[in-house]
Design an enzyme around this catalytic site. Structure first.
Site, PDB file in Angstrom:
ATOM      1  N   ARG A  61      41.601  59.275  20.660  1.00  0.00           N
ATOM      2  CA  ARG A  61      42.718  60.034  20.107  1.00  0.00           C
ATOM      3  C   ARG A  61      44.000  59.775  20.902  1.00  0.00           C
ATOM      4  O   ARG A  61      45.089  59.657  20.335  1.00  0.00           O
ATOM      5  CB  ARG A  61      42.381  61.524  20.104  1.00  0.00           C
ATOM      6  CG  ARG A  61      43.455  62.409  19.501  1.00  0.00           C
ATOM      7  CD  ARG A  61      42.889  63.780  19.163  1.00  0.00           C
ATOM      8  NE  ARG A  61      43.905  64.646  18.590  1.00  0.00           N
ATOM      9  CZ  ARG A  61      44.571  65.569  19.291  1.00  0.00           C
ATOM     10  NH1 ARG A  61      44.323  65.727  20.585  1.00  0.00           N
ATOM     11  NH2 ARG A  61      45.471  66.334  18.708  1.00  0.00           N
ATOM     12  N   HIS A  65      47.533  58.456  19.413  1.00  0.00           N
ATOM     13  CA  HIS A  65      48.778  59.197  19.625  1.00  0.00           C
ATOM     14  C   HIS A  65      49.801  58.368  20.398  1.00  0.00           C
ATOM     15  O   HIS A  65      51.002  58.569  20.249  1.00  0.00           O
ATOM     16  CB  HIS A  65      48.493  60.520  20.342  1.00  0.00           C
ATOM     17  CG  HIS A  65      47.956  61.582  19.430  1.00  0.00           C
ATOM     18  ND1 HIS A  65      48.287  62.921  19.553  1.00  0.00           N
ATOM     19  CD2 HIS A  65      47.118  61.505  18.371  1.00  0.00           C
ATOM     20  CE1 HIS A  65      47.674  63.613  18.601  1.00  0.00           C
ATOM     21  NE2 HIS A  65      46.952  62.781  17.881  1.00  0.00           N
ATOM     22  N   ASP A  73      52.438  51.563  23.934  1.00  0.00           N
ATOM     23  CA  ASP A  73      53.218  51.227  25.131  1.00  0.00           C
ATOM     24  C   ASP A  73      52.904  52.101  26.338  1.00  0.00           C
ATOM     25  O   ASP A  73      53.630  52.070  27.337  1.00  0.00           O
ATOM     26  CB  ASP A  73      54.718  51.314  24.810  1.00  0.00           C
ATOM     27  CG  ASP A  73      55.152  52.740  24.430  1.00  0.00           C
ATOM     28  OD1 ASP A  73      54.297  53.648  24.377  1.00  0.00           O
ATOM     29  OD2 ASP A  73      56.361  52.943  24.179  1.00  0.00           O
ATOM     30  N   ASN A  93      50.235  67.157  21.052  1.00  0.00           N
ATOM     31  CA  ASN A  93      49.629  66.735  22.326  1.00  0.00           C
ATOM     32  C   ASN A  93      49.356  67.862  23.307  1.00  0.00           C
ATOM     33  O   ASN A  93      48.384  67.813  24.071  1.00  0.00           O
ATOM     34  CB  ASN A  93      50.525  65.701  23.013  1.00  0.00           C
ATOM     35  CG  ASN A  93      50.641  64.406  22.227  1.00  0.00           C
ATOM     36  OD1 ASN A  93      49.790  64.073  21.422  1.00  0.00           O
ATOM     37  ND2 ASN A  93      51.724  63.662  22.468  1.00  0.00           N
ATOM     38  N   PRO A 162      50.471  62.634  12.076  1.00  0.00           N
ATOM     39  CA  PRO A 162      50.028  63.504  10.978  1.00  0.00           C
ATOM     40  C   PRO A 162      49.187  64.657  11.495  1.00  0.00           C
ATOM     41  O   PRO A 162      48.363  64.491  12.396  1.00  0.00           O
ATOM     42  CB  PRO A 162      49.191  62.565  10.091  1.00  0.00           C
ATOM     43  CG  PRO A 162      48.806  61.427  10.978  1.00  0.00           C
ATOM     44  CD  PRO A 162      49.880  61.297  12.005  1.00  0.00           C
ATOM     45  N   HIS A 192      37.057  60.627  13.300  1.00  0.00           N
ATOM     46  CA  HIS A 192      36.632  62.028  13.319  1.00  0.00           C
ATOM     47  C   HIS A 192      35.117  62.186  13.215  1.00  0.00           C
ATOM     48  O   HIS A 192      34.618  63.303  13.131  1.00  0.00           O
ATOM     49  CB  HIS A 192      37.335  62.814  12.205  1.00  0.00           C
ATOM     50  CG  HIS A 192      38.762  63.131  12.512  1.00  0.00           C
ATOM     51  ND1 HIS A 192      39.614  63.771  11.634  1.00  0.00           N
ATOM     52  CD2 HIS A 192      39.505  62.902  13.626  1.00  0.00           C
ATOM     53  CE1 HIS A 192      40.809  63.919  12.189  1.00  0.00           C
ATOM     54  NE2 HIS A 192      40.771  63.384  13.394  1.00  0.00           N
ATOM     55  N   THR A 193      34.384  61.102  13.249  1.00  0.00           N
ATOM     56  CA  THR A 193      32.929  61.177  13.344  1.00  0.00           C
ATOM     57  C   THR A 193      32.515  61.627  14.748  1.00  0.00           C
ATOM     58  O   THR A 193      31.365  61.987  14.983  1.00  0.00           O
ATOM     59  CB  THR A 193      32.261  59.828  13.002  1.00  0.00           C
ATOM     60  OG1 THR A 193      30.848  59.983  13.064  1.00  0.00           O
ATOM     61  CG2 THR A 193      32.665  58.733  13.985  1.00  0.00           C
ATOM     62  N   ASP A 245      29.250  57.040  13.906  1.00  0.00           N
ATOM     63  CA  ASP A 245      28.544  56.524  12.729  1.00  0.00           C
ATOM     64  C   ASP A 245      29.365  56.843  11.478  1.00  0.00           C
ATOM     65  O   ASP A 245      30.530  57.224  11.585  1.00  0.00           O
ATOM     66  CB  ASP A 245      27.130  57.126  12.653  1.00  0.00           C
ATOM     67  CG  ASP A 245      27.144  58.657  12.690  1.00  0.00           C
ATOM     68  OD1 ASP A 245      28.196  59.273  12.373  1.00  0.00           O
ATOM     69  OD2 ASP A 245      26.101  59.255  13.042  1.00  0.00           O
TER      70      ASP A 245
END
Length: 317
Positions: A61, A65, A73, A93, A162, A192-193, A245
């Protein structure tokens, strides 16, 4: 010799620019200057995930982000100072992005092996890949050679990422702004698994939305009440939250998406067919995810004389 029109020259210049960005990143960039790099990154990530499986999702994540704000960067890694406000306190964040100490540990070990050579941006790209793979997901060759930013963008972090309440059209638009297609957006959403989410961000879905499996909603309501418990965590993938998965897509088909934005991918819209394919074809998802991660990692890298190789990922040199 035929003369080129302004339009032809513009197209040629643009194509050369695209080639140069891709050409400056190379999977063998540190082969001679830091041969132990990938071994070090994987070793630290393995230790971190053994300690806490969730860390794989946290680093993945963080990379996402980072890349969606001024490109990949390492800007997200910069701490605030008396004269500088970075991205860590941005809405998406603050009290949310985690794992900075893991990147610090990797950086310390990499510096000991080959000092002032490997950027924090590249370390984050490799760590995200290894986190996915160590939790059972695919692996891929990571193009390297990014430099670290000298600054960061609080406003960019607040506007470019988003949120969990996003509609399908918002998701498509925001990923498109980064050069990513709707298919790549749906594949990358499969991140998101793995990972956990705070009650605050899915409360409205489990209490007020209709396109949700009733037993799943009641299960989540047990630990996420209508008021209070904002920071209580729940797995985003109800089936296998620490295994990378395709179960996330099975969840969506069964109306068990935790975020509103998750279920938007399977709600009578343009991505329903692809979600169904991913739900029954794990290999297709793994392949698409790996390709999309490389493309995500290629967003606006600083290369050549732009940026620097930070000695401490939390501050500019």
């Amino acid at each position: 010799m035929a003369t080129l029109s302004y339009k032809s020259l513009a197209i040629l210049a643009l194509s050369l620019l695209v080639c140069s960005v891709q050409g400056q990143l190379s999977t063998s960039f540190y082969q001679k200057t830091c041969p132990k790099l990938e071994t070090i990154v994987r070793s630290v990530m393995s230790q971190a995930i053994t300690k806490e499986a969730r860390m794989g999702a946290s680093i993945l994540r963080m990379f996402f982000h980072d890349c969606f704000v001024n490109g990949c960067d390492g800007g997200i890694l910069l701490d605030d100072t008396a004269t500088f406000t970075g991205e860590k306190t941005a809405g998406p964040n603050a009290n949310s992005v985690r794992g900075f100490e893991v990147i610090d540990t990797i950086k310390t070990q990499v510096e000991a092996s080959c000092n002032a050579t490997v950027s924090c941006a590249d370390i984050l790209a490799l760590a995200a890949r290894d986190g996915v793979n160590l939790l059972g997901g695919p692996t891929w060759k990571v193009p390297l050679g990014r430099k670290d930013a000298l600054t960061a963008s609080l406003s960019g972090a607040n506007s470019n990422l988003p949120g969990p309440g996003s509609s399908l059209s918002t998701l498509v638009t925001m990923f498109s702004a980064q050069g990513l297609s709707a298919r790549e957006m749906t594949a990358l959403s499969g991140a998101h698994t793995i990972g956990q989410a705070r009650c605050l961000f899915f409360r409205n879905r489990i209490f007020n939305e209709k396109n949700i499996n009733a037993s799943f909603a009641s299960l989540r309501q047990q630990t996420c009440p209508q008021s209070g418990g904002d920071n209580t965590l729940a797995p985003i993938d109800v089936q296998s939250p620490t295994t990378f998965d395709n179960a996330y897509y099975v969840d969506l088909v069964n109306k068990k998406g935790l975020f509103h934005s998750d279920q938007e991918l399977f709600n009578g819209g343009s991505q329903d067919k692809l979600v169904t394919q991913y739900s029954t074809n794990a290999a297709l998802f793994a392949s698409d995810f790996a390709k999309a991660m490389v493309k995500l990692g290629n967003i606006s890298p600083l290369t050549g004389k732009n940026g620097e190789v930070r000695l401490n990922c939390r501050k500019v040199n």
